[in-house]
Design an enzyme around this catalytic site. Structure first.
Site, PDB file in Angstrom:
ATOM      1  N   LYS A   1      -3.836  -2.936  -8.519  1.00 40.72           N
ATOM      2  CA  LYS A   1      -4.018  -3.919  -9.830  1.00 40.72           C
ATOM      3  C   LYS A   1      -5.761  -3.714 -10.136  1.00 40.72           C
ATOM      4  CE  LYS A   1       0.141  -4.470  -8.925  1.00 40.72           C
ATOM      5  NZ  LYS A   1       0.586  -5.520  -8.003  1.00 40.72           N
ATOM      6  N   ASP A  14      -2.418 -13.150   0.158  1.00 41.41           N
ATOM      7  CA  ASP A  14      -2.522 -12.230  -0.719  1.00 41.41           C
ATOM      8  C   ASP A  14      -3.401 -12.565  -1.950  1.00 41.41           C
ATOM      9  OD1 ASP A  14      -1.745 -10.526  -2.853  1.00 41.41           O
ATOM     10  OD2 ASP A  14       0.221 -10.281  -2.174  1.00 41.41           O
ATOM     11  N   ARG A  43      -4.768  10.645   8.850  1.00 37.48           N
ATOM     12  CA  ARG A  43      -3.917   9.272   8.906  1.00 37.48           C
ATOM     13  C   ARG A  43      -4.982   8.191   9.615  1.00 37.48           C
ATOM     14  NH1 ARG A  43      -0.668   8.590  12.952  1.00 37.48           N
ATOM     15  NH2 ARG A  43      -0.175  10.983  13.034  1.00 37.48           N
ATOM     16  N   TYR A  75       5.243 -12.581  -4.159  1.00 41.14           N
ATOM     17  CA  TYR A  75       5.451 -11.093  -4.447  1.00 41.14           C
ATOM     18  C   TYR A  75       6.976 -11.015  -4.065  1.00 41.14           C
ATOM     19  CZ  TYR A  75       4.974  -6.250  -6.204  1.00 41.14           C
ATOM     20  OH  TYR A  75       5.269  -5.185  -6.800  1.00 41.14           O
TER      21      TYR A  75
END
Ligand SMILES: *Cc1c(COP(=O)(O)O)cnc(C)c1O
Length: 402
Positions: A218, A193, A68, A121
């Site tokens: 993406k 972003d 983690r 988004y």
């Protein structure tokens, strides 16, 4: 406390051109004799002594302590992404939304005010409009095409400005230089972003933006097979965001980090073809009698083309266009395409297409769609790396089905 001001960030100037950086930018941390780093499928890492364990446990962002906290292959990807964005460092997460929500939650507190764009988004808008108010963080949304609207929305407790450019579905552009300068004057952190443009086409940090976030699902992954996110910023901010990350736990799997590294190796090749294909498709569509309107920042007809040229090197995969016809005709057009696959997402090697209104019909009312700029005859296309003539032929056949 104002992190943006208190943590001067050194510019990250890579030794090579980007085409080389994506291949060799991580050479300094490659261990052993394998040309490609192995996948570290281990959730935990051995220490040689109690002293070594103590050091591993207390070093922030240790890449081989516990999964983690970090992963050795993720460090390869982070090293390359930081060089592409020109930031001191980068941090990988399990998804783009993981990266965005962790970043925002690390940087704002109860009583703060944030400024966001009217269009983001969708899940990002939800974070600002529905989730943060529950924790006492107030927001204002502004028209992204008007830098003065950002200035006018600033309050004494404004802590953060969220940017996204180009934005879905209108491909509107935010003037990064102008808004970053306004934010700096007021000591406000800016987060951008950069998913739709990608680092190879646009570098928000070079325009003064503090934190750059990505859906690595993406272009970085590039093959529609990995879900991942990234945050690029100064070491000081990254440590703060990482600390929140170890609590929220949006962790990227070892395999997905490795696939992301594999995808990155061909990023510049893919991006070159995608930029060229998308521009050619957009220009071609504009000439077709069955097409009402084409929105693409690379077209001279885009209302912010001059600004796009100033801050973007290429214009990316996504084109929004309207066909001459109603909802049903648009559905027929999209269904008749053979090469372009009907699927969400963008920036991968295959061309994808979405009838936007059909996608939102279940979750938005007609009025909501109108405000969001979604029209019944709008099609969103993410152009891939196929041969341009095959793409045109597919669209041509689709248009004759209108
Ligand atoms: C896809 C996307 C996201 C979300 O990323 P995930 O990897 O799906 O969580 C955020 N912002 C933009 C602009 C996107 O296109």
């Amino acid at each position: 406390m104002k992190d943006a001001a208190s943590s001067p960030s050194k510019p990250n100037t890579p030794a090579w051109h980007e085409e080389t950086t994506v291949l060799h930018g991580d050479a300094a941390i490659l261990e052993g004799s394998s040309v490609v780093p192995p996948i570290y499928y281990s959730a935990t890492y051995r220490a040689e002594s109690a002293e070594a364990f103590s050091e591993m446990a207390t070093t922030p962002r240790h890449h081989a302590f516990y999964s983690r906290y970090g992963n050795p292959v993720h460090e390869h990807v982070e090293t390359i992404l930081a060089q592409l964005e020109g930031t001191e460092t980068a941090l990988l997460m399990g998804s783009g939304m993981g990266a965005i929500s962790t970043t925002i939650l690390a940087l704002v507190s109860k009583g703060d005010h944030v400024i966001a764009q009217q269009r983001h988004y969708m899940s990002t808008s939800k974070l600002f409009e529905e989730i943060l108010p529950r924790f006492g963080v107030d927001f204002t949304t502004v028209d992204q095409t008007d830098p003065q609207a950002f200035a006018a929305a600033i309050r004494p407790n404004t802590r953060l400005i969220m940017l996204e450019t180009p934005v879905n579905p209108t491909l509107s552009i935010t003037d990064l230089d102008a808004v970053a300068a306004i934010a700096k004057k007021h000591n406000i952190i800016t987060v951008a972003d950069n998913t739709f443009a990608n680092s190879l086409n646009q570098k928000p940090h070079a325009h003064g933006v503090d934190v750059v976030v990505h859906s690595a699902t993406k272009y970085f992954g590039g093959h529609h097979d990995v879900t991942a996110g990234a945050v690029c910023c100064s070491n000081a901010l990254a440590e703060k965001i990482w600390s929140m990350h170890t609590t929220l736990g949006s962790v990227l799997s070892p395999m997905d980090g490795w696939l992301l590294l594999r995808g990155l190796r061909t990023l510049s090749l893919r991006m070159e073809r995608i930029n060229a294909n998308a521009l050619a498709v957009a220009q071609w569509l504009e000439q077709q009698p069955g097409i009402e309107r084409v929105l693409y920042p690379g077209l001279e007809s885009h209302p912010q083309h001059t600004l796009a040229c100033r801050q973007m090197k290429g214009f990316g995969a996504v084109i929004a266009f309207s066909v001459k016809g109603d909802f049903e005709a648009t559905s027929r057009f999209v269904s008749s395409l053979k090469l372009a696959t009907q699927a969400v997402s963008l920036g991968g090697v295959e061309t994808l297409v979405v009838h936007t209104a059909a996608m939102w019909a279940g979750t938005m009312t007609g009025a909501q769609m109108e405000t969001a700029g979604i029209e019944s005859n709008t099609v969103r296309m993410s152009v891939g790396v196929e041969h341009i003539d095959d793409l045109k032929a597919d669209l041509d056949a689709g248009l004759s089905a209108l």
